[in-house]
Design an enzyme around this catalytic site. Structure first.
Site, mmCIF file in Angstrom:
data_model
loop_
_atom_site.group_PDB
_atom_site.id
_atom_site.type_symbol
_atom_site.label_atom_id
_atom_site.label_comp_id
_atom_site.label_asym_id
_atom_site.label_seq_id
_atom_site.Cartn_x
_atom_site.Cartn_y
_atom_site.Cartn_z
ATOM 1 N N GLU A 183 0.804 -1.234 0.000
ATOM 2 C CA GLU A 183 0.000 0.000 0.000
ATOM 3 C C GLU A 183 0.830 1.274 0.000
ATOM 4 O O GLU A 183 0.753 2.075 0.957
ATOM 5 C CB GLU A 183 -0.920 0.030 1.225
ATOM 6 C CG GLU A 183 -1.974 -1.023 1.246
ATOM 7 C CD GLU A 183 -2.854 -0.926 2.508
ATOM 8 O OE1 GLU A 183 -2.776 0.070 3.243
ATOM 9 O OE2 GLU A 183 -3.640 -1.864 2.742
ATOM 10 N N GLU A 332 -5.716 -8.219 0.894
ATOM 11 C CA GLU A 332 -6.261 -7.767 2.194
ATOM 12 C C GLU A 332 -7.705 -7.339 2.020
ATOM 13 O O GLU A 332 -8.059 -6.701 1.026
ATOM 14 C CB GLU A 332 -5.498 -6.557 2.759
ATOM 15 C CG GLU A 332 -4.226 -6.879 3.462
ATOM 16 C CD GLU A 332 -3.580 -5.656 4.112
ATOM 17 O OE1 GLU A 332 -4.309 -4.746 4.569
ATOM 18 O OE2 GLU A 332 -2.343 -5.624 4.139
HETATM 19 O O1 IFM Z 1 -3.423 -2.918 9.395
HETATM 20 C C1 IFM Z 1 -3.454 -2.408 8.108
HETATM 21 C C2 IFM Z 1 -2.401 -3.064 7.248
HETATM 22 O O2 IFM Z 1 -1.121 -2.879 7.769
HETATM 23 C C3 IFM Z 1 -2.408 -2.465 5.856
HETATM 24 N N1 IFM Z 1 -3.737 -2.458 5.295
HETATM 25 C C4 IFM Z 1 -4.817 -1.963 6.109
HETATM 26 C C5 IFM Z 1 -4.807 -2.643 7.459
HETATM 27 C C6 IFM Z 1 -5.975 -2.131 8.319
HETATM 28 O O3 IFM Z 1 -5.877 -0.777 8.520
#
Ligand code: IFM
Length: 426
Positions: A183, A332
């Protein structure tokens, strides 16, 4: 009640994700130092930053300890136990990250013992029949690099590619899937634009510079990695927001959507171009925008973080990615839900929309829930509970949440069974 069966493609990867700093414990990097310096301030500011119901429900957010990652989940020592749990939940893939500050604690000096540690981690994933997805940078920087400005330093790409090359040369024999950067746009936004995360800059010019430097870092690492082994699948994970106009007939609302879409979803992809073998999608956010940038979302179902739950968004995002003609992995998707009352439906609803996209020809090949374990949620600390598995931070005991067992059935059967009445996707 009659159930519809939504079958996923053969070989679909099912699992969960973590990142080193959030679970390992015992890290010394730019975040661990920032936490110590800012814990008191974050605790004091918590009531201003959160709704009353959140402060009431999570009083630990008022304590400085909440903001120090410390021993976290002690996953560094307990990863085998955690992988046993993942296996028992029928996961056939697992995503985790390597901590740069462990591998290169001093500039140019690489730690073979830590490589050995991650070798054991990878072997432990494989031994349980899970496919490893390895993230090389999940936001934390070694202290020597942070002192040089981290991703603001024009040599960041060189440092990152050198570290990435070292890691893949040492550990690549058992890994097929690599994620260079996690990200990048979250870091650009939170560390350089809103200034919530270290190094707390609020400067659009610096933010634009970091865009370019992180993209260069990915591109350079990608090229080096593919020179070593062209069979490796290399990508970066992209947090994508589903953004729509408040009024679809209003030209100004549509213009705001275009601008937000460009900076949130598009720009990094453009800078990376063809230097990616798959698209790693992370989906949490939906935005309805009224000109200029006012959010007008109506859906009131929210997670403990106060984030709206909007499963349909994942469908639009992955449909839109079809044009890239690359395999898609959802690396994710998840929610903070301490009571575990929303997680089961959250997962099923997102999978229902993902399945719809698949049935329309989108090449989605895997889903990783965020997260396997409750963990350290950056500047929010420990109170948000994202885990399929609950962690008791006093005893470090792991407890499988009921939703994890529901998700396990889907993983095991490669199929989502859903009541016909819940299938309506119109
Ligand atoms: O915890 C984070 C992760 O490190 C990266 N993506 C979003 C998650 C939730 O905020």
């Amino acid at each position: 009640m009659e159930k519809q069966k939504l079958k996923f493609p053969d070989g679909f990867l099912w699992g969960a994700a973590t990142s080193a700093h959030q679970v390992e414990g015992g890290n010394k990097n730019d975040w661990s130092e920032w936490e110590k310096a800012n814990a008191k301030r974050l605790a004091e500011e918590a009531p201003k930053k959160h709704a009353d119901w959140q402060v009431k429900k999570f009083p630990e957010m008022l304590t400085p300890e909440n903001y120090i990652s410390g021993a976290a989940c002690d996953y560094y020592n307990r990863f085998e136990e955690d992988f046993d749990i993942a296996k028992s939940l029928s996961h056939n893939a697992h995503r985790f990250s390597i901590e740069w500050s462990r591998i290169e604690p001093e500039e140019g000096k690489f730690d073979e013992q830590e490589i050995e540690h991650y070798r054991k981690v990878i072997k432990a994933v494989l031994a349980r029949g899970m496919e490893p997805f390895v993230t090389i940078w999940h936001w934390t920087n070694p202290l020597w690099l942070a002192e040089k400005g981290g991703p603001e330093n024009r040599k960041f790409a060189f440092y990152f590619a050198r570290y990435a090359k070292f890691v893949v040369e040492k550990l690549g024999e058992d890994v097929k899937f690599w994620i260079t950067l996690n990200e990048p746009t979250s870091v650009i936004a939170a560390a350089y634009s809103t200034g919530y995360w270290p190094p707390q800059k609020k400067n659009p010019i610096v933010a634009l510079k970091v865009y370019k430097i992180l993209a260069k870092a990915h591109n350079q690492a990608y090229r080096e990695m593919k020179k070593i082994n062209s069979d490796w699948k290399v990508g970066f994970s992209n947090i994508l927001q589903y953004i729509e106009p408040n009024d679809e007939h209003n030209l100004l609302d549509k213009l705001s959507v275009k601008v937000t879409n460009y900076f949130s979803n598009q720009k990094f992809l453009n800078l990376v171009g063809s230097n990616q073998d798959f698209l790693a999608v992370q989906y949490y956010f939906h935005k309805k925008i009224k000109f200029p940038f006012k959010q007008t979302n109506e859906n009131k179902t929210r997670t403990d973080m106060g984030w709206e739950i909007y499963p349909e968004g994942i469908y639009h995002l992955i449909k839109n990615l079809q044009k890239y003609n690359l395999p898609i992995y959802i690396t994710e998707n998840g929610l903070a839900d301490v009571d575990d009352t929303k997680r089961d439906k959250f997962i099923k609803d997102h999978l229902k929309w993902t399945h719809k996209a698949i049935s329309e020809g989108v090449d989605v090949r895997g889903y990783f829930h965020w997260s396997l374990l409750d963990n350290f949620e950056w500047d929010k600390g420990f109170w948000p509970r994202f885990g399929l598995v609950e962690i008791d931070y006093k005893t470090l005991e792991r407890k499988i949440r009921p939703s994890a067992r529901e998700y396990a059935k889907i993983c095991q059967e490669n199929m989502l069974k859903i009541e016909a009445e819940n299938l309506d996707l119109t």
